[in-house]
Design a protein around this motif. Structure first.
Motif, PDB file in Angstrom:
ATOM      1  N   SER A  55       0.833  -1.202   0.000  1.00 19.70           N
ATOM      2  CA  SER A  55       0.000   0.000   0.000  1.00 19.70           C
ATOM      3  C   SER A  55       0.869   1.255   0.000  1.00 19.70           C
ATOM      4  N   ALA A  56       2.047   1.186   0.632  1.00 22.45           N
ATOM      5  CA  ALA A  56       2.968   2.331   0.597  1.00 22.45           C
ATOM      6  C   ALA A  56       3.482   2.559  -0.829  1.00 22.45           C
ATOM      7  N   SER A  57       3.743   1.451  -1.551  1.00 22.51           N
ATOM      8  CA  SER A  57       4.186   1.570  -2.953  1.00 22.51           C
ATOM      9  C   SER A  57       3.117   2.246  -3.807  1.00 22.51           C
ATOM     10  N   ILE A  58       1.856   1.834  -3.594  1.00 24.91           N
ATOM     11  CA  ILE A  58       0.754   2.412  -4.370  1.00 24.91           C
ATOM     12  C   ILE A  58       0.604   3.893  -4.045  1.00 24.91           C
ATOM     13  N   ALA A  59       0.658   4.216  -2.739  1.00 22.58           N
ATOM     14  CA  ALA A  59       0.527   5.612  -2.334  1.00 22.58           C
ATOM     15  C   ALA A  59       1.673   6.458  -2.891  1.00 22.58           C
ATOM     16  N   GLY A  60       2.821   5.798  -3.154  1.00 21.45           N
ATOM     17  CA  GLY A  60       3.970   6.508  -3.720  1.00 21.45           C
ATOM     18  C   GLY A  60       3.956   6.522  -5.245  1.00 21.45           C
ATOM     19  N   GLY A  61       2.875   6.031  -5.860  1.00 25.50           N
ATOM     20  CA  GLY A  61       2.751   6.093  -7.310  1.00 25.50           C
ATOM     21  C   GLY A  61       3.445   4.955  -8.036  1.00 25.50           C
ATOM     22  N   ARG A  62       3.800   3.882  -7.347  1.00 26.12           N
ATOM     23  CA  ARG A  62       4.521   2.785  -7.999  1.00 26.12           C
ATOM     24  C   ARG A  62       3.627   1.538  -8.096  1.00 26.12           C
ATOM     25  N   VAL A  63       2.432   1.735  -8.664  1.00 29.88           N
ATOM     26  CA  VAL A  63       1.463   0.635  -8.778  1.00 29.88           C
ATOM     27  C   VAL A  63       2.034  -0.516  -9.605  1.00 29.88           C
ATOM     28  N   ASN A  64       2.787  -0.184 -10.656  1.00 29.71           N
ATOM     29  CA  ASN A  64       3.278  -1.270 -11.520  1.00 29.71           C
ATOM     30  C   ASN A  64       4.451  -2.051 -10.931  1.00 29.71           C
ATOM     31  N   GLU A  65       4.916  -1.644  -9.752  1.00 28.47           N
ATOM     32  CA  GLU A  65       5.985  -2.422  -9.105  1.00 28.47           C
ATOM     33  C   GLU A  65       5.448  -3.517  -8.193  1.00 28.47           C
ATOM     34  N   VAL A  66       4.155  -3.424  -7.831  1.00 25.61           N
ATOM     35  CA  VAL A  66       3.690  -4.280  -6.737  1.00 25.61           C
ATOM     36  C   VAL A  66       3.659  -5.758  -7.109  1.00 25.61           C
ATOM     37  N   GLN A  67       3.386  -6.074  -8.388  1.00 22.05           N
ATOM     38  CA  GLN A  67       3.364  -7.490  -8.766  1.00 22.05           C
ATOM     39  C   GLN A  67       4.743  -8.116  -8.560  1.00 22.05           C
ATOM     40  N   GLY A  68       5.788  -7.375  -8.915  1.00 23.36           N
ATOM     41  CA  GLY A  68       7.147  -7.883  -8.737  1.00 23.36           C
ATOM     42  C   GLY A  68       7.468  -8.105  -7.269  1.00 23.36           C
ATOM     43  N   THR A  69       7.058  -7.156  -6.433  1.00 21.59           N
ATOM     44  CA  THR A  69       7.295  -7.291  -4.983  1.00 21.59           C
ATOM     45  C   THR A  69       6.591  -8.533  -4.446  1.00 21.59           C
ATOM     46  N   MET A  70       5.341  -8.714  -4.879  1.00 25.18           N
ATOM     47  CA  MET A  70       4.572  -9.867  -4.399  1.00 25.18           C
ATOM     48  C   MET A  70       5.195 -11.181  -4.861  1.00 25.18           C
ATOM     49  N   ASP A  71       5.616 -11.241  -6.126  1.00 26.68           N
ATOM     50  CA  ASP A  71       6.219 -12.476  -6.652  1.00 26.68           C
ATOM     51  C   ASP A  71       7.475 -12.834  -5.871  1.00 26.68           C
ATOM     52  N   ALA A  72       8.268 -11.785  -5.560  1.00 21.64           N
ATOM     53  CA  ALA A  72       9.535 -12.037  -4.883  1.00 21.64           C
ATOM     54  C   ALA A  72       9.322 -12.491  -3.443  1.00 21.64           C
ATOM     55  N   ARG A  73       8.301 -11.954  -2.797  1.00 20.75           N
ATOM     56  CA  ARG A  73       8.162 -12.183  -1.357  1.00 20.75           C
ATOM     57  C   ARG A  73       7.224 -13.332  -0.999  1.00 20.75           C
ATOM     58  N   LEU A  74       6.275 -13.633  -1.845  1.00 18.97           N
ATOM     59  CA  LEU A  74       5.246 -14.603  -1.457  1.00 18.97           C
ATOM     60  C   LEU A  74       5.459 -16.000  -2.019  1.00 18.97           C
ATOM     61  N   GLY A  75       6.461 -16.163  -2.896  1.00 18.94           N
ATOM     62  CA  GLY A  75       6.674 -17.454  -3.542  1.00 18.94           C
ATOM     63  C   GLY A  75       6.844 -18.590  -2.547  1.00 18.94           C
ATOM     64  N   ALA A  76       7.490 -18.301  -1.425  1.00 18.39           N
ATOM     65  CA  ALA A  76       7.831 -19.372  -0.482  1.00 18.39           C
ATOM     66  C   ALA A  76       6.964 -19.368   0.767  1.00 18.39           C
ATOM     67  N   VAL A  77       5.801 -18.680   0.714  1.00 19.52           N
ATOM     68  CA  VAL A  77       4.956 -18.621   1.914  1.00 19.52           C
ATOM     69  C   VAL A  77       3.703 -19.468   1.696  1.00 19.52           C
ATOM     70  N   PRO A  78       3.680 -20.691   2.242  1.00 15.14           N
ATOM     71  CA  PRO A  78       2.566 -21.597   1.941  1.00 15.14           C
ATOM     72  C   PRO A  78       1.237 -21.204   2.596  1.00 15.14           C
ATOM     73  N   ASP A  79       1.286 -20.478   3.747  1.00 15.63           N
ATOM     74  CA  ASP A  79       0.047 -20.197   4.469  1.00 15.63           C
ATOM     75  C   ASP A  79      -0.804 -19.116   3.818  1.00 15.63           C
ATOM     76  N   VAL A  80      -0.193 -18.297   2.945  1.00 11.83           N
ATOM     77  CA  VAL A  80      -0.963 -17.241   2.296  1.00 11.83           C
ATOM     78  C   VAL A  80      -1.769 -17.864   1.162  1.00 11.83           C
TER      79      VAL A  80
END
Ligand SMILES: [Zn+2]
Ligand SMILES: [Zn+2]
Length: 296
Positions: A55-80
Motif C-alpha cells: 500500500s505504501a508503494s501504491i501511495a507513492g505512485g509505484r502501482v506497476n511495481e507491486v506485482q514484482g514485490t509480491m512475486d519475490a516475497r510470497l513465492g515461499a509462503v505456503p500459508d498465504v
C-alpha cells in the motif's frame, strides 16, 4: 393453557427475563468478542507486513511495481492463500496466484458482518449466501470461510492520481491459535444464537403483553396488539403513553379508572388491601406495611 388465563403480569415477567438474557448475552459478546478479536488481530502473518509495504508503494505512485514485490516475497509462503490488489471497481490488478489477475470481486458486496457487534471489534465472519459466493471462491481458494481457519486482511490506499485500491490478503490461521481460541469462538457462536432467539421471543412477547393488558383494561386489544407486533417498542411506547388508563372490574366487568381502589359499580376492591386497616398492599408482602397484620 388458554390465552384468557395468561395475565399481563406473567407475560411482563417473560418480557423482562428476555430483556435481561439478551442484554447479558450482548455484554458477554462485546467483551469476549473484543478479546477474541484482539487475539486474532495479534496473529503474525507475512501477508500483513507485505500489505503495508504494497500500500505504501501504491501511495507513492509505484502501482506497476507491486506485482514484482509480491512475486519475490510470497513465492515461499505456503500459508498465504491469496494476496491481491483490487481497484475500487472490484477488478484484481495484481495477485498471487497470478491466475486471479483480471477477475472481478464485484464490489466486495458479498461479505456480511455476522455478529451483531461486528462494528465494535468482534471478528467479521463471512456468510455464504446459498453456497460459496464468487467472493468466497476467489478470496478463500477452496476453504470454507465459515470454519474460522481463514484470516482476511484489508488495507485501503490511494495512488497519487486519486485512484482507490484495496490490498486484500487471506491466509490459513495457525492450528495453535485456533486451539487456543476454540472455546471462545464456540461460546460466541452460542451467544450469537441466544441473542437472536431472545430478540425474536421478546419481539413476540411484547405484543402479547400489550394485547392482554389492553383487554384487561377494556381497550381495543387487537388494534394495540397488532400495532406492537409490527412496530414493537414504538407501539409499546405509544400504548404506555396514550393507551387506556383503566381497568376492568373482575367482579362485574365494568371499566374503571385505574386510580380507583374499589369498583364504583359493585364495590369490589380493584387493588389488594389489608383486611385489618384497609391500606393498599402488594401481593408479595406477608405482612401489612402499615399495621403489621398478617396477609392471607
Ligand atoms: Zn364491579
Ligand atoms: Zn394493615
Amino acid at each position: 393453557m388458554s390465552l384468557t388465563r395468561i395475565t399481563a403480569k406473567s407475560v411482563s415477567r417473560v418480557v423482562a427475563t428476555l430483556l435481561v438474557i439478551g442484554a447479558l448475552a450482548l455484554v458477554y459478546g462485546l467483551v469476549a468478542g473484543s478479546v477474541l478479536g484482539g487475539r486474532m488481530k495479534a496473529e503474525p502473518s507475512p501477508a500483513k507486513a507485505l500489505s503495508e509495504e504494497v500500500s505504501a508503494s501504491i501511495a507513492g505512485g509505484r502501482v506497476n511495481e507491486v506485482q514484482g514485490t509480491m512475486d519475490a516475497r510470497l513465492g515461499a509462503v505456503p500459508d498465504v492463500l491469496t494476496f491481491m490488489v483490487v481497484d475500487r471497481a472490484g477488478e484484481i490488478i495484481a495477485a498471487k496466484p497470478k491466475s486471479l489477475i483480471g477477475q472481478n470481486l464485484e464490489g466486495f458486496d458479498i461479505h456480511i458482518v455476522r455478529y451483531p457487534l461486528g462494528a465494535l471489534g468482534v471478528p467479521v465472519r463471512f456468510e455464504r449466501q446459498g453456497g460459496p459466493g464468487r467472493f468466497a471462491q476467489i478470496v478463500f481458494r477452496g476453504h470454507d470461510p465459515d470454519d474460522g481457519r481463514v484470516a482476511i486482511h484489508f488495507v485501503y490506499c490511494t495512488s497519487p492520481d486519486g485512484r482507490g485500491y484495496v490490498v486484500l490478503s487471506s491466509w490459513l490461521r495457525s492450528a495453535e491459535l485456533l486451539a487456543r481460541t476454540q472455546w471462545l469462538r464456540q461460546s460466541l457462536d452460542g451467544v450469537d444464537g441466544i441473542v437472536r432467539i431472545s430478540f425474536i421471543l421478546f419481539w413476540l412477547a411484547l405484543p402479547i403483553w400489550v394485547y392482554i393488558d389492553a383487554r384487561e383494561k377494556g381497550a381495543n386489544a387487537a388494534a394495540w396488539g397488532m400495532l406492537t407486533l409490527f412496530t414493537n417498542v414504538v407501539g409499546w411506547s405509544v400504548y404506555m403513553i396514550a393507551g387506556p388508563k383503566t381497568v376492568r372490574c373482575p367482579a362485574c366487568g365494568t371499566v374503571q379508572d385505574s386510580s380507583h381502589r374499589a369498583c364504583t359499580q359493585c364495590g369490589r376492591h380493584l387493588k389488594p388491601v389489608c383486611a385489618q386497616c384497609g391500606s393498599l398492599i402488594e401481593s408479595r408482602w406477608s405482612f401489612c406495611s402499615r399495621c403489621g397484620a398478617k396477609i392471607e
